[in-house]
Design a protein around this motif. Structure first.
Motif, mmCIF file in Angstrom:
data_model
loop_
_atom_site.group_PDB
_atom_site.id
_atom_site.type_symbol
_atom_site.label_atom_id
_atom_site.label_comp_id
_atom_site.label_asym_id
_atom_site.label_seq_id
_atom_site.Cartn_x
_atom_site.Cartn_y
_atom_site.Cartn_z
ATOM 1 N N THR A 154 40.528 68.522 29.926
ATOM 2 C CA THR A 154 41.994 68.201 30.014
ATOM 3 C C THR A 154 42.084 66.733 29.808
ATOM 4 O OG1 THR A 154 41.414 68.072 32.256
ATOM 5 C CG2 THR A 154 42.060 70.329 31.549
ATOM 6 N N ALA A 155 41.065 65.955 29.682
ATOM 7 C CA ALA A 155 41.262 64.306 29.476
ATOM 8 C C ALA A 155 42.171 64.215 28.212
ATOM 9 C CB ALA A 155 40.132 63.810 29.246
ATOM 10 N N PRO A 156 43.145 63.313 28.348
ATOM 11 C CA PRO A 156 43.924 62.988 27.348
ATOM 12 C C PRO A 156 43.236 62.469 26.151
ATOM 13 C CG PRO A 156 44.148 61.566 29.064
ATOM 14 C CD PRO A 156 43.398 62.335 29.445
ATOM 15 N N TRP A 157 43.632 62.720 24.766
ATOM 16 C CA TRP A 157 43.010 62.103 23.741
ATOM 17 C C TRP A 157 43.219 60.586 23.464
ATOM 18 C CZ3 TRP A 157 39.615 64.254 20.417
ATOM 19 C CH2 TRP A 157 39.516 63.794 18.842
ATOM 20 N N SER A 158 42.294 60.062 23.306
ATOM 21 C CA SER A 158 42.478 58.396 23.218
ATOM 22 C C SER A 158 42.273 57.943 21.772
ATOM 23 C CB SER A 158 41.663 57.762 24.072
ATOM 24 O OG SER A 158 40.315 57.923 23.939
ATOM 25 N N GLY A 159 41.798 58.861 20.995
ATOM 26 C CA GLY A 159 41.605 58.430 19.529
ATOM 27 C C GLY A 159 40.296 57.400 19.268
ATOM 28 N N ILE A 160 40.655 56.340 18.560
ATOM 29 C CA ILE A 160 39.686 55.262 18.574
ATOM 30 C C ILE A 160 39.801 53.844 19.546
ATOM 31 C CG2 ILE A 160 39.352 55.835 16.284
ATOM 32 C CD1 ILE A 160 40.698 53.479 15.426
#
Length: 330
Positions: free
Chosen positions: A76-82
């Motif tokens: 469930t951790a948010p997506w942070s990309g790079i």
């Protein structure tokens, strides 16, 4: 039409028509071909579970903002990309600056350790080529640091580096009087030299073992012919031994580099979770970023960057050594 009658007691010969399936013979051949792969299957499955699956999970974690708030359900951790990668390579920020310092310390430590391990191991292997009494016992003694468990050996060195009652200060200060006062070896700038000493001590026997095995493939006739031509000991080593050991040294240096650059057990056991700044290797720095500050996303991004760096270095090294080997053959 003439018919050939088989002799009495002889069995008629049944020939398989061309193109007809061979049946049991083909099945047995398939089983023989498939058997080695079936025997390797458990090892391949275990390799996937132990290495490949955690690697894929680590790469996926590097693209998430995974902190202590999402440990229970990290999916469930948010997506942070790079963003984690940008934070790690930003040398103007505190995270990137600390990682760069750790990387430079690791590069210097690795180069010194690999060079010393190779030099000491090669010198010992060349020395052990001569026949003398007690050579077998001395070979066994040389291999003791490599045979000892890492944790037991490093814990012993940690006791030896103690400030008040350690053996190192006792010898250097109390007996040899080389220092004005007992030194702190596990903190401050001296921690780098303590770490380097332990790394070389437990790494050079491996170089000694590999070089000694490579020396067995050099014919003695080459040394005898060189001696007849007036070549001295050093000239024989420089003109015969080192060129003949080039293929062995190419693999040895690469293995020592990868082992030393990735070494985690030695600094962790020697210094604990918080390594001194002078001995802050990348492996321990990534551990601190992941399990001390609980920022697994950034720690995973650092691990991926370390993996990419080692892959690039290994590829360039293999390319250069292969070109050098082709040039030497021509």
């Amino acid at each position: 039409m003439t018919t050939t009658v088989p002799e009495t007691g002889a069995r008629p010969v049944h020939e398989t028509p061309p193109g007809a399936p061979r049946g049991p013979r083909r099945t047995g051949r398939i089983k023989r071909i498939a058997l080695p792969y079936l025997l390797l299957l458990p090892a391949l499955v275990l390799e996937l579970l132990v290495h490949l699956v955690p690697m894929v999970i680590g790469i996926a974690m590097s693209f998430k903002e995974l902190t202590q708030f999402y440990i229970r359900d990290w999916g469930t951790a948010p997506w942070s990309g790079i963003d984690n990668y940008k934070l790690s390579v930003d040398v103007d920020g505190p995270v990137g600056e600390a990682l760069l310092h750790s990387f430079l310390v690791t590069v210097g430590f690795t180069l010194l350790s690999v060079c010393l391990c190779w030099a000491i191991g090669t010198a010992a292997a060349v020395f052990m080529q001569d026949t003398f009494r007690g050579r077998g016992l001395l070979r066994t003694v040389f291999l003791i640091p490599y045979a000892l468990p890492v944790y037991a050996a490093v814990i012993t060195w940690a006791f030896m580096f103690q400030h008040d009652n350690g053996l190192v200060n006792h010898v250097l200060h109390d007996q040899l009087h080389l220092t004005g006062k007992p030194s702190f070896w596990l903190i401050g700038d001296n921690s780098f030299y303590a770490l380097l000493t332990v790394s070389v001590w437990k790494g050079w026997p491996f170089a000694f073992l590999i070089v000694m095995a490579g020396l067995q493939n050099i014919p003695n006739e080459l040394y005898e012919a060189a001696a007849l031509d007036g070549a001295g000991r050093w000239q024989q080593i420089r003109r015969i031994t080192l060129p003949s050991l080039r293929p062995v040294n190419q693999v040895l240096v690469l293995v020592l580099f990868l082992w030393t650059f990735n070494d985690f057990n030695t600094p962790y056991v020697l210094f604990g979770k918080a390594a001194p700044e002078a001995a802050d290797l990348v492996s321990v720095h990534i551990y601190q970023s992941s399990f001390v500050t609980w920022n697994f996303g950034t720690g995973s991004a650092m691990s991926v960057l370390l993996l990419l760096f080692l892959l690039v270095v290994t590829g360039v090294y293999l390319l250069l050594t292969s070109r050098g080997r082709k040039t030497a053959d021509v």
